[in-house]
Design a protein around this motif. Structure first.
Motif, PDB file in Angstrom:
ATOM      1  N   ARG A  72       0.872  -1.208  -0.285  1.00 37.73           N
ATOM      2  CA  ARG A  72      -0.358  -0.213  -0.172  1.00 37.73           C
ATOM      3  C   ARG A  72       0.969   1.244  -0.616  1.00 37.73           C
ATOM      4  N   ILE A  73       0.638   2.270  -0.759  1.00 35.82           N
ATOM      5  CA  ILE A  73       0.951   3.808  -1.046  1.00 35.82           C
ATOM      6  C   ILE A  73       1.576   3.957   0.582  1.00 35.82           C
ATOM      7  N   HIS A  75       0.174   3.213   4.356  1.00 32.72           N
ATOM      8  CA  HIS A  75      -0.559   2.463   5.625  1.00 32.72           C
ATOM      9  C   HIS A  75      -0.285   0.932   4.855  1.00 32.72           C
ATOM     10  N   ARG A 112      -8.614  -3.448   9.607  1.00 31.71           N
ATOM     11  CA  ARG A 112      -7.668  -3.360   9.315  1.00 31.71           C
ATOM     12  C   ARG A 112      -6.817  -2.188  10.406  1.00 31.71           C
ATOM     13  N   PHE A 132      -7.447   2.910  11.317  1.00 33.33           N
ATOM     14  CA  PHE A 132      -8.271   1.915  11.952  1.00 33.33           C
ATOM     15  C   PHE A 132      -9.636   1.988  10.786  1.00 33.33           C
ATOM     16  N   GLY A 147     -10.572   5.103   8.386  1.00 30.16           N
ATOM     17  CA  GLY A 147     -10.412   5.958   9.520  1.00 30.16           C
ATOM     18  C   GLY A 147      -9.110   6.362  10.091  1.00 30.16           C
ATOM     19  N   ASN A 148      -8.596   6.820  11.350  1.00 31.15           N
ATOM     20  CA  ASN A 148      -7.329   6.430  12.067  1.00 31.15           C
ATOM     21  C   ASN A 148      -7.881   6.586  13.417  1.00 31.15           C
ATOM     22  N   PHE A 153      -6.981  15.416  10.517  1.00 33.29           N
ATOM     23  CA  PHE A 153      -6.790  15.064   9.210  1.00 33.29           C
ATOM     24  C   PHE A 153      -5.530  16.212   9.054  1.00 33.29           C
ATOM     25  N   ALA A 158      -8.442  16.801  -1.275  1.00 32.20           N
ATOM     26  CA  ALA A 158      -6.922  15.563  -1.051  1.00 32.20           C
ATOM     27  C   ALA A 158      -6.243  16.126  -1.978  1.00 32.20           C
ATOM     28  N   PHE A 161      -2.838  15.055  -0.337  1.00 31.95           N
ATOM     29  CA  PHE A 161      -2.497  14.570  -0.337  1.00 31.95           C
ATOM     30  C   PHE A 161      -1.286  13.841  -0.890  1.00 31.95           C
ATOM     31  N   ILE A 221     -13.634   9.945  11.211  1.00 31.33           N
ATOM     32  CA  ILE A 221     -12.625  11.992  10.829  1.00 31.33           C
ATOM     33  C   ILE A 221     -14.071  12.479  10.411  1.00 31.33           C
ATOM     34  N   HIS A 222     -13.917  12.196   8.797  1.00 26.72           N
ATOM     35  CA  HIS A 222     -15.262  13.412   7.756  1.00 26.72           C
ATOM     36  C   HIS A 222     -16.069  12.779   9.304  1.00 26.72           C
ATOM     37  N   VAL A 336      -7.003  -7.436   0.834  1.00 26.44           N
ATOM     38  CA  VAL A 336      -8.308  -6.696   1.769  1.00 26.44           C
ATOM     39  C   VAL A 336      -8.091  -4.949   1.476  1.00 26.44           C
ATOM     40  N   PHE A 338      -9.818  -1.101   1.698  1.00 25.83           N
ATOM     41  CA  PHE A 338     -11.166  -0.672   2.026  1.00 25.83           C
ATOM     42  C   PHE A 338     -11.472   0.443   1.286  1.00 25.83           C
ATOM     43  N   GLY A 357     -12.183  13.797  -2.467  1.00 23.59           N
ATOM     44  CA  GLY A 357     -11.043  13.020  -2.887  1.00 23.59           C
ATOM     45  C   GLY A 357     -10.606  11.654  -2.754  1.00 23.59           C
ATOM     46  N   THR A 365      -6.494   3.011  -6.553  1.00 25.72           N
ATOM     47  CA  THR A 365      -4.711   1.943  -6.005  1.00 25.72           C
ATOM     48  C   THR A 365      -5.339   1.183  -6.441  1.00 25.72           C
TER      49      THR A 365
HETATM   50 FE1  HDD Z   1      -6.580   7.392   2.665  1.00 29.25          FE
HETATM   51  C1  HDD Z   1      -5.305   3.827   2.749  1.00 29.25           C
HETATM   52  C2  HDD Z   1      -7.404   6.528   6.084  1.00 29.25           C
HETATM   53  C3  HDD Z   1      -6.839  10.227   3.050  1.00 29.25           C
HETATM   54  C4  HDD Z   1      -5.757   7.206   0.086  1.00 29.25           C
HETATM   55  N1  HDD Z   1      -6.046   5.536   4.667  1.00 29.25           N
HETATM   56  C5  HDD Z   1      -5.714   4.700   3.981  1.00 29.25           C
HETATM   57  C6  HDD Z   1      -5.877   3.562   4.694  1.00 29.25           C
HETATM   58  C7  HDD Z   1      -6.642   4.382   6.292  1.00 29.25           C
HETATM   59  C8  HDD Z   1      -6.530   5.754   5.582  1.00 29.25           C
HETATM   60  C9  HDD Z   1      -7.169   3.226   7.596  1.00 29.25           C
HETATM   61  C10 HDD Z   1      -5.655   1.568   5.244  1.00 29.25           C
HETATM   62  C11 HDD Z   1      -6.631   1.211   4.958  1.00 29.25           C
HETATM   63  C12 HDD Z   1      -6.326  -0.905   5.017  1.00 29.25           C
HETATM   64  O1  HDD Z   1      -5.579  -1.007   5.758  1.00 29.25           O
HETATM   65  O2  HDD Z   1      -6.033  -1.203   3.883  1.00 29.25           O
HETATM   66  N2  HDD Z   1      -6.470   8.037   4.500  1.00 29.25           N
HETATM   67  C13 HDD Z   1      -7.376   7.659   5.916  1.00 29.25           C
HETATM   68  C14 HDD Z   1      -7.774   9.387   7.154  1.00 29.25           C
HETATM   69  C15 HDD Z   1      -7.876  10.367   6.013  1.00 29.25           C
HETATM   70  C16 HDD Z   1      -7.206   9.583   4.530  1.00 29.25           C
HETATM   71  C17 HDD Z   1      -7.927   9.238   8.629  1.00 29.25           C
HETATM   72  C18 HDD Z   1      -8.500  11.485   6.329  1.00 29.25           C
HETATM   73  C19 HDD Z   1      -9.701  11.627   6.517  1.00 29.25           C
HETATM   74  N3  HDD Z   1      -5.816   8.641   2.255  1.00 29.25           N
HETATM   75  C20 HDD Z   1      -6.320  10.126   2.269  1.00 29.25           C
HETATM   76  C21 HDD Z   1      -6.611  10.512   0.930  1.00 29.25           C
HETATM   77  C22 HDD Z   1      -6.094  10.225   0.216  1.00 29.25           C
HETATM   78  C23 HDD Z   1      -5.990   8.891   0.378  1.00 29.25           C
HETATM   79  C24 HDD Z   1      -6.689  12.113   0.711  1.00 29.25           C
HETATM   80  C25 HDD Z   1      -5.915  10.538  -1.693  1.00 29.25           C
HETATM   81  C26 HDD Z   1      -6.611  11.659  -1.849  1.00 29.25           C
HETATM   82  N4  HDD Z   1      -5.119   6.077   1.699  1.00 29.25           N
HETATM   83  C27 HDD Z   1      -5.327   6.306  -0.084  1.00 29.25           C
HETATM   84  C28 HDD Z   1      -4.568   5.333   0.154  1.00 29.25           C
HETATM   85  C29 HDD Z   1      -4.607   3.931   0.220  1.00 29.25           C
HETATM   86  C30 HDD Z   1      -4.889   4.893   1.834  1.00 29.25           C
HETATM   87  C31 HDD Z   1      -3.415   5.754  -1.373  1.00 29.25           C
HETATM   88  C32 HDD Z   1      -3.429   3.594   0.613  1.00 29.25           C
HETATM   89  C33 HDD Z   1      -3.851   1.498   0.374  1.00 29.25           C
HETATM   90  C34 HDD Z   1      -5.480   2.016  -0.047  1.00 29.25           C
HETATM   91  O3  HDD Z   1      -5.585   3.375   0.020  1.00 29.25           O
HETATM   92  O4  HDD Z   1      -5.774   0.852  -0.267  1.00 29.25           O
HETATM   93  O5  HDD Z   1      -5.876   5.271  -1.582  1.00 29.25           O
END
Ligand code: HDD
Length: 710
Positions: A72-73, A75, A112, A132, A147-148, A153, A158, A161, A221-222, A336, A338, A357, A365
């Motif tokens: 994952r990029i 997390h 996860r 989270f 969430g986290n 955040f 977005a 990011f 969060i949101h 998995v 999400f 976003g 992704t």
């Molecule tokens: Fe994200 C993964 C939580 C903003 C783009 N994010 C990822 C995961 C979590 C969060 C828990 C891991 C999911 C897993 O266990 O597979 N991210 C957040 C929270 C954010 C947030 C709580 C703000 C409230 N994320 C955010 C933004 C972007 C992303 C604004 C892009 C514009 N996030 C990603 C991603 C990931 C990801 C690159 C990496 C792996 C995946 O999605 O599946 O798309």
């Protein structure tokens, strides 16, 4: 003992059809051909060259060559578990969602947890936000609450990011540092994007170094929407509250745990579930009526703001329990996927620009991570209900859709799959009235970047403030650029003057009266920076008790790890009294001895040693107990690491108990200098010990403990 972690739910039963089990079975190729040699390739002669013909070799090696997928990029490092969610009370007035109305249901979940910045193999105790992510396999479709463990955040849009992530990830020229925010590029970014300061100060607090994944809160969060059956909308924030309370380790421990057991959190989660101590969180909601949208000093659509619980209380409506470990890490926890875009009728989005976003990013992704638009067919990602539509083909299509038609409308397929009627539970986006011009900007209502970091800091207990101060000193101390550190000091001073003064002392720098470049012109071309970094601060609430870990739960020692230091001849009567009482409360006692194998107590019974002192560390335990026994003390004193073990426990403000001769060992450590400490318990009753461990730490000891050179 029957494995308690084999609890079934509808989703785990569904996964069974995909499980394979090689017990008692013959080895085959992927074509089912029986194999009688998997060690030697086919050769021309015993020493001869290997033949291209060797299809067994080629199949085995080809599969191996391709068994990795991109991590994952963000997390990348994570641990997952199965469980279920159940509702305490229905909330039809807010939401028509099945899971929020049916108190009889046990909705299967897969959760996860993750760190954000580190790679897949990075250590668990990085100072970082924790992911989270909860996947709810509801009867009406899958709902992902991604969430986290912090309620806000770093950024508001977005669009920023990739910049945020590029700044915190290892610096691109030399790929250093791994899983750490303490470096120039991160603070270069943070100090020029002041919206980050709120999440940033949370990341400097104890929340960023949890004692356990089971002891942290989760937040959606949101601001989302809840939609009732009259299609009325209420704003909502989601909270997960851990039954065990919110507890953390100290930074010194975190650094050492990363060396002693870099899988500390993953192991802790696995072991707790495996031993039947199922972690639980209650689901809480903060609800805001549609007409109250603009009554706050901050914008509900701004994800860098929380709604203080003092202003809108959290209503507890249900409970999630994790009660089954995955069968296979890759198949479940790694694969998995999400997606914040996975919602069900009764829940909807708001215009939070970060959320909007995210709705794009997560699906996108998965295409490179899992390699196909059919990622939803991977067993862990399949919903529990049926799936029918006209999407077809693509890499790794697992289903065999029958029939002549793959379009809508059709008559040749009887019009199927037909459209759902609203009465059948079809999803219908909330009809929000929008009357606006197209514009690339950020709302003025998102401009206050200092009030909430200040509220957070004011709400902390003095020991938490001290930890935040030390965290800033550590993080900024690792930066090499003076101007970045000074810029940060100036910004911290806008949050809290005392905090900035203390950090500046640690850094050996003065807080600048003005920053090198005036903040509004720092990055001249960036209209965003220009318009949205006013250092104004409002004070709409003195403090919010919910923000401090001092106000969490301190009523349980379930799964707490107690190191019992013993050598041959330890007192069985001391030990058994404490053991019985502690285990009754769910604590885990581990015998630590000078050697592995067995240790003999003074009544000549043998006990299996859990860890030889050379193979373990004090930081892996919550408390230390030393039963009496003259001979045992002699054995323990011969090995100096036992003293180090105790000194470290003392430094980390943990409960240390000793009975009878056990005190002699304490006398040889720093503990001897401090009689007046409520968590040093000599010949105390088990109940006193239990109460003390439940307090997690004796933070009153912090100033003294800092002097211990352990
Ligand atoms: Fe994200 C993964 C939580 C903003 C783009 N994010 C990822 C995961 C979590 C969060 C828990 C891991 C999911 C897993 O266990 O597979 N991210 C957040 C929270 C954010 C947030 C709580 C703000 C409230 N994320 C955010 C933004 C972007 C992303 C604004 C892009 C514009 N996030 C990603 C991603 C990931 C990801 C690159 C990496 C792996 C995946 O999605 O599946 O798309």
């Amino acid at each position: 003992m029957a494995k308690k972690n084999k609890i079934e739910n509808q989703k785990t039963k569904d996964l069974k059809q995909f499980e394979t089990d090689a017990s008692g079975k013959v080895m085959t190729t992927n074509q089912g051909l029986k194999v009688n040699d998997t060690n030697n390739s086919l050769k021309s002669g015993e020493r001869g060259s290997t033949l291209l013909e060797d299809f067994l070799l080629r199949e085995k090696i080809t599969h191996f060559d391709h068994e990795r997928i991109p991590e994952r990029i963000v997390h990348a490092r994570g641990s997952g578990a199965h469980g279920h969610f159940e509702l305490y009370k229905s909330i039809p007035e807010y939401s028509k969602a099945g899971i929020f109305n049916d108190t009889e249901r046990k909705t299967p979940v897969f959760v996860r947890f993750s760190t954000v910045a580190g790679s897949k193999g990075s250590p668990d105790l990085a100072r970082d936000v924790r992911g989270f992510a909860v996947k709810m396999y509801t009867e009406e479709g899958t709902w992902d609450l991604v969430g986290n463990n912090m309620p806000i955040f770093f950024i508001q849009d977005a669009m920023k990011f990739p910049d945020l992530v590029h700044s915190v990830k290892p610096e691109p020229h030399r790929e250093i540092p791994q899983a750490a925010s303490a470096h120039d590029t991160f603070y270069d970014f943070v100090s020029h994007a002041t919206e980050t300061l709120h999440n940033q100060i949370w990341a400097m607090s104890d929340r960023a170094i949890p004692r356990s994944l089971r002891m942290m809160e989760g937040f959606g969060i949101h601001t989302f929407r809840l939609i009732n059956d009259k299609n009325e909308s209420h704003f909502v924030k989601f909270h997960w509250k851990p039954k065990l309370g919110v507890h953390s380790v100290t930074w010194d421990e975190a650094v050492k745990i990363n060396g002693a057991d870099s899988d500390f959190h993953r192991r802790d989660l696995w072991d707790a579930i495996d031993s039947g101590h199922f972690p639980e969180w209650e689901l809480g909601i903060q609800v805001v009526a549609q007409e109250d949208e603009h009554k706050f000093e901050f914008d509900l659509l701004d994800p860098t703001k929380l709604i203080p619980e003092e202003m809108v209380p959290v209503q507890i409506i249900g409970k999630m329990q994790l009660n089954r470990n995955p069968e296979n890490f890759f198949a479940e926890t790694e694969q998995v996927a999400f997606l914040p875009g996975h919602i069900v009728p009764g829940i909807d989005f708001t215009n939070d620009p970060l959320l909007q976003g995210r709705l794009f990013s997560y699906r996108d992704t998965q295409l490179s991570r899992l390699g196909s638009p059919n990622f939803h067919q991977i067993p862990i990602n399949r919903p529990i209900g049926e799936v029918h539509n006209n999407q077809r083909d693509g890499h790794m299509q697992m289903d065999i859709p029958k029939g002549q038609t793959a379009y809508f409308p059709n008559t040749l397929g009887g019009g199927c799959p037909h459209l759902a009627k609203m009465a059948e539970g079809a999803f219908h986006s909330y009809e929000e009235r929008i009357d606006a011009k197209k514009i690339r900007t950020r709302s003025e209502s998102f401009s206050d970047h200092f009030s909430q970091p200040a509220l957070f800091y004011r709400s902390l207990a003095s020991w938490e403030k001290q930890h935040v101060t030390e965290a800033y000193i550590f993080e900024l101390g690792k930066c090499t650029q003076k101007r970045i550190k000074e810029r940060m000091l100036w910004l911290i001073a806008q949050i809290d003057t005392d905090l900035a003064k203390n950090v500046s002392k640690g850094l050996g720098l003065k807080i600048p009266k003005e920053i090198d470049q005036p903040i509004n012109q720092a990055i001249g071309a960036d209209a965003d920076v220009k318009n949205h970094q006013p250092p104004k601060k409002k004070n709409y609430l003195d403090s919010d008790p919910a923000l401090s870990q001092a106000n969490t739960k301190f009523d349980s020692i379930e799964t707490r790890q107690i190191a019992v230091l013993v050598a041959d001849g330890f007192s069985m009567s001391d030990f058994s009294a404490k053991k019985k009482a502690l285990e009754k409360e769910g604590a885990m006692l581990k015998l630590i001895a000078p050697h592995g194998g067995m240790v003999v107590s003074d009544d000549n019974t043998e006990h299996e040693v859990d860890a030889a002192i050379m193979t373990t560390e004090s930081v892996l335990f919550d408390a230390v107990y030393i039963p009496g026994g003259k001979k045992s003390m002699q054995g323990l004193m011969k090995e100096s690491k036992f003293k180090k073990f105790i000194n470290e426990a003392f430094k980390h403000c943990k409960t240390i108990a000793a009975d009878h001769e056990g005190e002699e060992l304490l006398d040889k450590t720093f503990v001897a200098n401090y009689n007046d400490d409520k968590a040093i318990l000599i010949n105390e009753k088990p109940a006193t010990l239990i109460k003390s461990i439940a307090q997690h730490r004796n933070w009153d000891r912090m100033q003294i403990a800092a002097q211990v050179p352990a």
